[in-house]
Design a protein around this motif. Structure first.
Motif, PDB file in Angstrom:
ATOM      1  N   LEU A   9       0.821  -1.216   0.000  1.00 64.41           N
ATOM      2  CA  LEU A   9       0.000   0.000   0.000  1.00 64.41           C
ATOM      3  C   LEU A   9       0.861   1.274   0.000  1.00 64.41           C
ATOM      4  O   LEU A   9       0.567   2.202  -0.770  1.00 64.41           O
ATOM      5  N   PRO A  10       1.926   1.345   0.824  1.00 68.28           N
ATOM      6  CA  PRO A  10       2.775   2.544   0.763  1.00 68.28           C
ATOM      7  C   PRO A  10       3.378   2.775  -0.622  1.00 68.28           C
ATOM      8  O   PRO A  10       3.457   3.912  -1.092  1.00 68.28           O
ATOM      9  N   ASN A  11       3.798   1.692  -1.288  1.00 63.88           N
ATOM     10  CA  ASN A  11       4.379   1.834  -2.627  1.00 63.88           C
ATOM     11  C   ASN A  11       3.331   2.223  -3.661  1.00 63.88           C
ATOM     12  O   ASN A  11       3.633   2.923  -4.629  1.00 63.88           O
ATOM     13  N   ILE A  12       2.095   1.742  -3.459  1.00 63.35           N
ATOM     14  CA  ILE A  12       1.010   2.154  -4.354  1.00 63.35           C
ATOM     15  C   ILE A  12       0.759   3.653  -4.218  1.00 63.35           C
ATOM     16  O   ILE A  12       0.542   4.363  -5.214  1.00 63.35           O
ATOM     17  N   MET A  13       0.807   4.154  -2.997  1.00 58.15           N
ATOM     18  CA  MET A  13       0.618   5.588  -2.758  1.00 58.15           C
ATOM     19  C   MET A  13       1.766   6.387  -3.369  1.00 58.15           C
ATOM     20  O   MET A  13       1.562   7.441  -3.979  1.00 58.15           O
ATOM     21  N   LYS A  14       2.993   5.881  -3.211  1.00 58.99           N
ATOM     22  CA  LYS A  14       4.165   6.566  -3.782  1.00 58.99           C
ATOM     23  C   LYS A  14       4.106   6.578  -5.310  1.00 58.99           C
ATOM     24  O   LYS A  14       4.560   7.531  -5.948  1.00 58.99           O
ATOM     25  N   ALA A  15       3.546   5.504  -5.887  1.00 60.46           N
ATOM     26  CA  ALA A  15       3.494   5.402  -7.349  1.00 60.46           C
ATOM     27  C   ALA A  15       2.639   6.497  -7.960  1.00 60.46           C
ATOM     28  O   ALA A  15       2.847   6.893  -9.101  1.00 60.46           O
ATOM     29  N   ARG A  16       1.680   7.012  -7.191  1.00 60.38           N
ATOM     30  CA  ARG A  16       0.815   8.076  -7.698  1.00 60.38           C
ATOM     31  C   ARG A  16       1.584   9.367  -7.957  1.00 60.38           C
ATOM     32  O   ARG A  16       1.141  10.203  -8.753  1.00 60.38           O
ATOM     33  N   LYS A  17       2.708   9.514  -7.270  1.00 58.40           N
ATOM     34  CA  LYS A  17       3.499  10.738  -7.416  1.00 58.40           C
ATOM     35  C   LYS A  17       4.616  10.595  -8.447  1.00 58.40           C
ATOM     36  O   LYS A  17       5.273  11.574  -8.788  1.00 58.40           O
ATOM     37  N   LYS A  18       4.842   9.375  -8.931  1.00 53.77           N
ATOM     38  CA  LYS A  18       5.891   9.167  -9.925  1.00 53.77           C
ATOM     39  C   LYS A  18       5.400   9.631 -11.293  1.00 53.77           C
ATOM     40  O   LYS A  18       4.234   9.450 -11.632  1.00 53.77           O
ATOM     41  N   PRO A  19       6.285  10.217 -12.109  1.00 52.49           N
ATOM     42  CA  PRO A  19       5.842  10.815 -13.385  1.00 52.49           C
ATOM     43  C   PRO A  19       5.556   9.790 -14.467  1.00 52.49           C
ATOM     44  O   PRO A  19       6.233   8.762 -14.577  1.00 52.49           O
ATOM     45  N   ILE A  20       4.517  10.078 -15.260  1.00 57.89           N
ATOM     46  CA  ILE A  20       4.209   9.305 -16.468  1.00 57.89           C
ATOM     47  C   ILE A  20       4.146  10.286 -17.635  1.00 57.89           C
ATOM     48  O   ILE A  20       3.299  11.171 -17.666  1.00 57.89           O
ATOM     49  N   GLU A  21       5.054  10.122 -18.568  1.00 57.96           N
ATOM     50  CA  GLU A  21       5.089  10.967 -19.766  1.00 57.96           C
ATOM     51  C   GLU A  21       4.183  10.356 -20.831  1.00 57.96           C
ATOM     52  O   GLU A  21       4.159   9.135 -21.007  1.00 57.96           O
ATOM     53  N   THR A  22       3.438  11.197 -21.514  1.00 56.56           N
ATOM     54  CA  THR A  22       2.555  10.720 -22.583  1.00 56.56           C
ATOM     55  C   THR A  22       3.039  11.230 -23.932  1.00 56.56           C
ATOM     56  O   THR A  22       3.273  12.435 -24.099  1.00 56.56           O
ATOM     57  N   VAL A  23       3.213  10.305 -24.870  1.00 60.79           N
ATOM     58  CA  VAL A  23       3.604  10.652 -26.238  1.00 60.79           C
ATOM     59  C   VAL A  23       2.667   9.923 -27.188  1.00 60.79           C
ATOM     60  O   VAL A  23       1.897   9.049 -26.779  1.00 60.79           O
ATOM     61  N   THR A  24       2.722  10.261 -28.443  1.00 60.36           N
ATOM     62  CA  THR A  24       1.904   9.602 -29.465  1.00 60.36           C
ATOM     63  C   THR A  24       2.822   8.952 -30.493  1.00 60.36           C
ATOM     64  O   THR A  24       4.011   9.308 -30.592  1.00 60.36           O
TER      65      THR A  24
END
Length: 249
Positions: free
Chosen positions: A188-203
């Motif tokens: 659960l702590p890692n799931i919460m931390k994952a929300r703050k990690k960046p996801i870049e979107t490209v096409t």
């Protein structure tokens, strides 16, 4: 070492797959989706390499619609550092995915791409090999063990005759088999931390890749149902039925 780990969104392996009424494909509406199990093994192996100090950064990549961010978040919760979504609403064939991944490899410059040997939805088992061909990199497929050796990797792979060990120079491609590891559950702590990690979107257009399909699906059908067995009263009757009805002897 920098790692790139592609992950695919598929129908969960616990779900009974149903064919659409019009035969155009598999029903995915209101169906539980999850990360492809072989890709989950790839993420786990990447995290283990990082925990051993071999890898410094793990980039999780997924190609598909916006909802694929869920699978990227799962990879981030398992231990990946950041994610990239190649957003595309249509279907993607293995060659198109390999071309998209090649464009990302050219951009990100990873030392190793580790991915599942196949996806459980189409069982193509082609993307890793196609990517290796496009890049001209060494490849270790069906990996059941990955070790650092002589500045590269020693990969034990499963083949029909048993096990084969290959030595790879980096950069390289590794595709994972079932016996490589047991993926961890994200805490659960890692799931919460994952929300703050960046996801870049490209096409695909941003990457200069045309993802147009080269194949067309004529019709999707369920496999024929297995027929009921028959009881026989003697060996002679069994042999007679195998010879005259089943025609296998």
């Amino acid at each position: 070492m920098k790692l790139l780990v592609p992950v695919k969104r598929v129908v969960d392996y616990n779900v009974k797959v149903r064919v659409k009424a019009d035969g155009s494909g598999v029903e995915t509406a209101n169906v539980k989706m999850s990360m492809n199990p072989f890709d989950e093994i790839a993420v786990e192996e990447a995290v283990r390499l990082k925990e051993k100090g071999i890898a410094k950064e793990i980039v999780a990549v997924s190609c598909g619609p916006t909802v694929c961010q869920e699978q990227i978040r799962t990879a981030l919760a398992m231990g990946a550092d950041r994610g990239i979504l190649v957003q595309h609403e249509g279907g993607l064939e293995p060659l198109a995915v390999a071309k998209l991944l090649k464009a990302l490899v050219d951009k990100e410059k990873p030392d190793l791409v580790i991915l599942g040997k196949q996806a459980i939805d189409d069982d193509m088992n082609a993307t890793g090999q196609m990517l290796a061909a496009l890049l001209g990199w060494a490849q270790g497929t069906y990996a059941s063990k990955v070790e650092q050796a002589d500045g590269g990797l020693k990969v034990t792979r499963e083949i029909d005759g048993g096990l084969e060990t290959v030595q790879l120079k980096l950069p390289a491609i590794v595709t994972t088999d079932l016996r490589l590891n047991e993926p961890r559950y994200a805490s659960l702590p890692n799931i919460m931390k994952a929300r703050k990690k960046p996801i870049e979107t490209v096409t695909p257009a941003d990457l200069g890749v045309d993802p147009a399909p080269r194949l067309s699906t004529l019709k999707v059908e369920e496999p024929p149902k297995r027929q009921a067995g028959k009881k026989v009263g003697s060996v002679q009757e069994l042999v007679d039925k195998l010879r005259n009805e089943a025609k296998v002897i």
